[in-house]
Write an enzyme that holds these catalytic residues in place. Structure first.
Site, mmCIF file in Angstrom:
data_model
loop_
_atom_site.group_PDB
_atom_site.id
_atom_site.type_symbol
_atom_site.label_atom_id
_atom_site.label_comp_id
_atom_site.label_asym_id
_atom_site.label_seq_id
_atom_site.Cartn_x
_atom_site.Cartn_y
_atom_site.Cartn_z
ATOM 1 N N GLU A 254 0.741 -1.098 0.117
ATOM 2 C CA GLU A 254 -0.078 -0.295 0.228
ATOM 3 C C GLU A 254 0.830 1.025 -0.188
ATOM 4 O O GLU A 254 1.143 1.395 1.125
ATOM 5 C CB GLU A 254 -1.219 -0.141 0.809
ATOM 6 C CG GLU A 254 -1.500 -1.098 1.417
ATOM 7 C CD GLU A 254 -2.808 -1.223 0.427
ATOM 8 O OE1 GLU A 254 -2.915 0.131 -0.627
ATOM 9 O OE2 GLU A 254 -3.554 -2.228 0.636
ATOM 10 N N CYS A 288 -2.671 9.692 2.638
ATOM 11 C CA CYS A 288 -1.900 8.253 0.675
ATOM 12 C C CYS A 288 -3.219 8.736 -0.090
ATOM 13 O O CYS A 288 -2.769 8.883 -1.096
ATOM 14 C CB CYS A 288 -1.617 7.030 1.093
ATOM 15 S SG CYS A 288 -3.377 5.922 2.109
#
Ligand code: NAD
Length: 535
Positions: A254, A288
């Site tokens: 990720e 993110c």
């Protein structure tokens, strides 16, 4: 506006580590105050943690989903009892407002605990597979989902509770043991997570926490865990994938993002502006999935930008533990410097900072003002590289196709959003954007939905967390195949003959079409072959 920042403390931004003491020091980025210390685990200590986890895993996997779920729900109840204390710790260790520690870290984790404790059994239920015409030959197939064993979780600092905690819950519910390596910037939050699970009655060894830095993370990979769940930067993610490949350890990555927001002329302009401001500045832009690029259709650009400016100017920046703080400090000096560099370079190339745009001089704490940039283009780092800070660059477009082209012009593909009142139009544009998640009239928050998959494409990584797809990363599918006609040899077994060759040609022509009627034409050859193989 800056609200009540703590006075005059020097800010230590890089966790100090002394080789002799082998410890890391955690600091409050809003004040520079030392919050506490944690061990810097050695390679040997990591190996021991992994072996304790391995020893504990089999007995845990033998429990029912309901029994495992009870421990998770106990941990959930303890979290709820200590909600304010945990939220304050997260806020102090990261600089984020307590409100965001609650809304973006604790609420999603509590939801995930409830969801996976209650639903993992159904999500991982053994499944029958339709094997077509083989089924007519007395055969059946099913899939079982077995725990992988020991899951190594390597986590970043920006959501130090939610990111690892939700993965811990999923991994444990799937029957695994976990070794967690938190960021060196936020070890105390991770140790608190460990304490919550210990108090919940989780057997020893099932959640090991090894605090430390990159060397500790590297040691965890070398200790040959069975799966690595890595969340962090692209550069480290590539190193992690390379190190894991040496042991053929499977990895979920990720990584970063440069998430675009496309605002069409038929959007609700006021709400889109509010969404842009929250999506870009929540967590000081250190998510993110933050909105890092905003594209607005030319015809509504002036009104949209004016509203963005109005919303931005109303925000209060300050210490995270002040109740009226909207934007806290950034978490570390390194990230703050990147933000400063991106904005300064863009302005040098002609961008206009209509809000913020400069690191305050003589400011205690790692604060960067919420910044809105116009006159930007894709030649600028602020539109191409991950900024990971409170910066919202806004660019205009004329046509839908141009907007999609701009949105897809990136090495990243984590999330994206499309804003329009015309939902079918929003969906169809969403499908043309290259990203793991595309939201219509929403930003940033779907990591918080336990049921939906989370993950990216391109340099944003691979693999998924959350939802069934996330749970499936933490198990090994085992295929069980049964032939009930235990007395019958298969037609393709030894010995081969002319008749066998004809039958196999017939299978190639008819059986492989999936049509029972066409396969039925082969019955005389099959019978001949059957008596041949029984001789
Ligand atoms: P980072 O890559 O610097 O560190 C992440 C973790 O990896 C830390 O625990 C670190 O100690 C560890 N690490 C460092 N070197 C290592 C090595 N060689 N081997 C193993 N582990 C090592 O990232 P960060 O600065 O902590 O986090 C910010 C980044 O994380 C941003 O790029 C952000 O976009 C990304 N992120 C992604 C997601 C997502 O879901 N896609 C979520 C949050 C953050």
């Amino acid at each position: 506006m800056l609200d009540n920042c703590a006075d005059s403390m020097s800010v230590q931004t890089i966790p100090a580590k002394s080789e002799e003491a082998r410890e890391i020091i955690s600091y409050d980025p809003g004040t520079g105050a030392e919050l506490g210390r944690a061990p810097l685990a050695s390679q040997e200590e990591v190996v021991q943690a992994v072996s304790r986890a391995r020893a504990a895993q089999a007995a845990w996997a033998a429990l029912s989903f309901a029994e495992r779920g009870r421990v998770i729900l106990k941990a959930r109840a303890i979290t709820l009892q200590q909600l304010d204390e945990i939220a304050t710790l997260i806020s102090r260790e990261t600089g984020k407002p307590v409100s965001e520690a609650l809304s973006m870290e604790l609420v999603p984790t509590l939801d995930a605990m409830h969801y996976f404790a209650r639903n993992s059994r159904t999500l991982l239920r053994p499944q029958k597979i339709d094997i077509g015409q083989y089924g007519l030959m007395g055969r059946s197939s099913s899939i079982l989902y077995k725990p992988v064993g020991v899951v190594g979780i390597i986590a970043p600092w920006n959501f130090p509770w939610a990111t690892p905690a939700e993965e811990v819950v999923m991994a444990l519910m799937a029957g695994n043991a976990v070794v967690l390596k938190p960021s060196e910037l936020t070890p105390l939050t991770a140790l608190k997570l460990g304490e919550v699970f210990r108090s919940s009655g989780l057997p020893t060894g099932l959640l090991e926490i090894v605090t430390g830095d990159g060397s500790t993370g590297a040691a965890l990979i070398d200790a040959r865990v069975d799966k690595i769940m890595f969340t962090g930067s692209v550069a480290t993610g590539k190193r992690v994938a390379e190190a894991a490949a040496k042991h053929l350890t499977s990895v979920v990555l990720e990584l970063g993002g440069k998430d675009p927001m496309v605002v069409l002329e038929d959007a609700d302009i006021k709400n889109a502006a509010r969404g842009a401001v929250w999506g870009a500045f929540a967590n000081s832009g250190q998510a993110c999935a933050s909105v890092e690029r905003c594209y607005v259709q030319e015809s509504i650009a002036a009104e949209f930008i004016a509203r963005v400016l109005e919303e931005t100017e109303a925000l209060v920046q300050g210490i995270g533990t002040n109740t009226n703080t909207d934007i806290g400090a950034m978490s570390n000096e390194r990230q703050l410097s990147i933000v400063d560099e991106h904005v300064t370079a863009a302005v040098r190339r002609g961008a206009r900072a209509i809000a913020g745009g400069k690191r305050p001089a003589n400011q205690d704490g790692l604060f960067y003002p919420p910044t809105v940039l116009t006159n930007v283009d894709h030649s600028m780092a602020v539109m191409r590289d991950e900024t990971f800070g409170p910066v919202l660059p806004v660019m205009t477009f004329k046509t839908e196709d141009e907007a999609i082209r701009l949105a897809n012009d990136s090495v990243f593909g984590l999330t994206a959003s499309v804003w329009t009142k015309n939902i079918p139009r929003g969906r169809s544009i969403a499908e043309r954007i290259d990203a793991g998640t595309v939201m219509v009239n929403e930003v940033l928050y779907t990591h918080g939905i336990a049921q939906t998959p989370w993950g990216g494409i391109k340099e944003s990584g691979y693999g998924r967390t959350h939802g069934r797809a996330g749970l499936l990363e933490l198990v090994t599918p085992q295929h069980i195949h049964v032939n009930r006609l235990s007395f019958m040899p298969d037609l393709w077994w030894f010995r081969y003959s002319e008749n066998a060759g004809k039958l196999f040609s017939g299978l190639a022509t008819h059986f492989t079409t999936g049509s029972i009627i066409r396969t039925a034409r082969l019955v005389p050859q099959m019978l001949r072959r059957f008596f041949e193989t029984r001789r």
